[in-house]
Design an enzyme around this catalytic site. Structure first.
Site, PDB file in Angstrom:
ATOM      1  N   GLU A  40       0.792  -1.224   0.000  1.00 62.33           N
ATOM      2  CA  GLU A  40       0.000   0.000   0.000  1.00 62.33           C
ATOM      3  C   GLU A  40       0.828   1.280   0.000  1.00 62.33           C
ATOM      4  OE1 GLU A  40      -3.079   0.513  -0.349  1.00 62.33           O
ATOM      5  OE2 GLU A  40      -4.148  -1.320   0.134  1.00 62.33           O
ATOM      6  N   SER A  98     -28.633 -26.795  54.051  1.00 63.59           N
ATOM      7  CA  SER A  98     -27.698 -27.317  55.056  1.00 63.59           C
ATOM      8  C   SER A  98     -26.255 -26.869  54.845  1.00 63.59           C
ATOM      9  CB  SER A  98     -27.737 -28.853  55.053  1.00 63.59           C
ATOM     10  OG  SER A  98     -29.004 -29.320  55.484  1.00 63.59           O
TER      11      SER A  98
END
Length: 682
Positions: A82, A342
């Site tokens: 690019e 419990s």
């Protein structure tokens, strides 16, 4: 003639200077678009692995990326393809412009572009077009201005964040996650080439919609890389054979409930670093889904795992699936208030051991009892008569637990829960004996934090889910080391559920009233895990028991933590390991105690005259002096639950040096009545 030439040169230089100044002024006056880019909020695990990302406001996936977060091969290929003079130009590549112009003049069409990465960033920031000359001129102006106000790394960062990759994907990190299912730190040549090619025409080259076009564009980039010397011929040929992705992958969505919680906790932050471990979280979420397969479509599940040595949460599963439906998967059940059943009994016993009310070898009665109209029953309706306290806990009997709670006082049990950081919520605002059997609201996270304190030798552990500085203050004590160890030792002797792999852990199950909640919580030498199964709406689940539903999941969760089992610790020095006959007389048989008994004998019960509760004293070689008022001799003196002096008839004694740290000092008289004080010795 020579004079005219000099004048012409001066005029040219003056004109050039004016043009330069005008250009400088034109660039300086540029109204730059904002380069503060809105990026996706990211939630990461303890190692930086992405757990979940959120779209930006316009519905795009835009994840920030710096050059150091991307494979150098991709950067090299991007610049070579690019903008090969990116490091040298000032935003505009004049050589590339002249080349593109000459090619266009000769061919009569555009052969190659001349846009630099800086110009492309200018276009992306303004979301402008590239077709008209006015748009190109604007890009040039913005690119020149950007180069003056930012360095190359900042400009490259903007490109890596804003470049389009098809659909609603922006930025190289969003692209690699969607197309390759990974971060861009390590890329193959074929992957890097595709990423270079896509932004030029992101929709026409989308791999999931037009794989042929994507391959052609990728291969063109690969060929150029050989010419540029970025790739060898061998690497080029291997890359050509690599397939192009044909489908878009889903973005990571691990720990959705915890991620939502982190974002809600700090909505302005763009990155949240959690203590979770992505591999463990993934395995736990998969386990949760598997557990619910074939079960009621209204059933949900929650799992929390933490390291009780430092309090860091390693995995948190809020439901069996983060989706709407009968299971109400969007509800985070790790934070829902439920009855713990419990699972609070270990705290009852730990406090009783710590306060000198009982010892694992103490005998206690499991017989019918009525406390002012409250007559607890065991889960099976049976009575077992007199048995050891350790067996009562192992069998999870209700009546012995309530007897101990009555002796402790429900308020002390509630204080223990709050001290552990469990944040209990009382329905009526006042604690009763039913608290011991789950008559209180608790969250799974709070329950795991409670068990983390027991696992950590009785020292309170603050669970943390966000990475950050730790609190260096000394943690307070829930119970003494001996009491915590005794409870863990008792619970470690429970058999694993059928079909489960044996694991060196202490664990407890629980079932709330009406079978609304099934629980299992356990810990080994390093980790603590809690499991809840039930319906989010609180509707009963007939036949649901913690031992049947939740316990197998608990053992499966420990296997998925990774690594070898960490054994439970050895008994601490203060643990009294004797049979019942070797206990002090007041500890051999538990005698019913409670508020009424204490009120009846208030004038005769022993009272610690020295040291007072909350005292801070220096350690002395000669030992600790203690004095008791009232009570019936002989007296037994306990330090952190361990008898240190027994059969003492004098009211003043010198106790052996207990060492530095926190100390629970207890005195018990011949009638079994007790008083105690919390001390700190320096």
């Amino acid at each position: 003639m020579r004079r005219y030439g000099i004048l012409l040169l001066v005029a040219v230089l003056f004109t050039a200077a004016l043009a330069r100044d005008a250009l400088d002024g034109w660039i300086a006056a540029t109204d730059l678009p904002s380069h503060i880019v809105d990026t996706s909020t990211e939630v990461r695990d303890r190692d930086g692995v992405l757990l979940r990302a959120y779209m930006v406001a316009d519905g795009r996936w835009r994840l920030g990326a710096r050059p150091d977060q991307v494979d150098p091969l991709y950067i090299s290929m991007l610049l070579a393809y690019e903008d090969k003079r990116f490091r040298d130009h000032n935003g505009v590549d004049l050589r590339a412009m002249l080349r593109a112009g000459a090619q266009a003049a000769i061919s009569g069409r555009i052969v190659s572009g001349a846009s630099t990465l800086s110009m492309q960033v200018a276009r992306l920031l303004e979301e402008g077009s590239t077709g008209k000359w006015t748009g190109k001129l604007r890009q040039i102006r913005v690119a020149l201005a950007l180069e003056r106000r930012m360095d190359k790394a900042q400009i490259l960062t903007l490109y890596l964040t804003l470049a389009p990759y098809g659909g609603n994907l922006e930025g190289v990190r969003a692209a690699t996650l969607a197309w390759f299912g990974k971060e861009p730190t390590r890329l193959t040549p074929a992957q890097a080439a595709l990423l270079v090619a896509l932004p030029q025409s992101p929709e026409a080259r989308r791999p999931d919609e037009n794989p042929a076009a994507a391959r052609v564009a990728r291969d063109r980039v690969l060929a150029r890389m050989v010419q540029a010397g970025v790739l060898t011929a061998e690497a080029h040929q291997a890359a050509l054979r690599a397939p192009v992705p044909s489908a878009r992958r889903a973005f990571p969505a691990l720990a959705p409930h915890m991620a939502d919680r982190a974002v809600a906790d700090a909505p302005d932050a763009r990155r949240h670093d959690l203590t979770l471990r992505a591999p463990v979280q993934r395995r736990f979420e998969r386990l949760a889904g598997q557990v619910l397969q074939g079960k009621s479509r209204h059933l949900s599940i929650a799992i929390v795992a933490a390291d009780h040595r430092d309090g860091e949460i390693l995995a948190s599963v809020g439901s069996g699936g983060y989706r709407a439906g009968p299971r109400e998967g969007y509800v985070d059940m790790t934070r829902a208030l439920r009855s713990p059943g419990s699972t609070l009994k270990p705290l009852v016993y730990a406090l009783s051991f710590d306060q000198g009310l009982a010892h694992p070898e103490t005998l206690i009665d499991d017989t019918p009892v009525d406390f002012g109209g409250y007559a607890p029953q065991n889960f099976d309706g049976e009575f077992r008569g007199r048995l050891r306290v350790s067996d009562a806990l192992r069998l999870s009997l209700n009546i012995p637990a309530v007897r101990l709670t009555r002796a402790l006082g429900p308020a002390r049990l509630m204080a223990g829960l709050r001290r552990a950081g469990a944040d209990p919520q009382l329905p009526g605002g006042r604690a009763g004996l039913a608290v011991a059997l789950g008559g209180v609201g608790l969250r799974l996270e709070g329950l795991v934090q409670l068990y983390a304190g027991l696992a950590n030798g009785g020292r309170v552990v603050d669970l943390r889910w966000r990475r950050g500085a730790r609190d260096n203050e000394q943690a307070q004590r829930l119970v003494g080391p001996a009491a915590a160890w005794h409870v863990g030792h008792i619970l470690s002797r429970l058999s694993p559920p059928p079909g489960a792999r044996a694991w060196p852990m202490a664990y407890k199950t629980g079932t709330s009233y009406g079978h609304r909640d099934a629980w299992a919580v356990g810990y080994d030498g390093a980790h603590v895990v809690g499991v809840w199964i039930g319906r989010p709406d609180g509707t009963p689940v007939p036949g649901a028991f913690g031992g049947d539903l939740a316990a197998p999941v608990l053992f499966a969760a420990f296997e998925r933590l990774g690594g070898a089992p960490v054994p439970l610790p050895s008994p601490p020095p203060g643990a009294l390991m004797v049979p019942n006959a070797g206990l002090p007389a007041p500890l051999q048989v538990f005698r019913p105690r409670g508020p009424e008994a204490r009120r009846a004998a208030r004038g005769h019960a022993p009272r610690l005259a020295f040291p007072p509760d909350g005292a801070r004293l220096p350690v002395r070689q000669e030992g600790l002096t203690a004095k008791v008022r009232a009570g019936v001799p002989p007296f037994s003196w306990l330090a952190n639950g361990r008898p240190v002096v027994t059969g003492a008839r004098r009211r003043e004694v010198t106790l052996p040096d207990p060492g530095r740290g926190f100390l629970t000092l207890t005195v018990i008289d011949a009638e079994g009545r007790a008083d105690r004080a919390q001390l700190r010795l320096d």
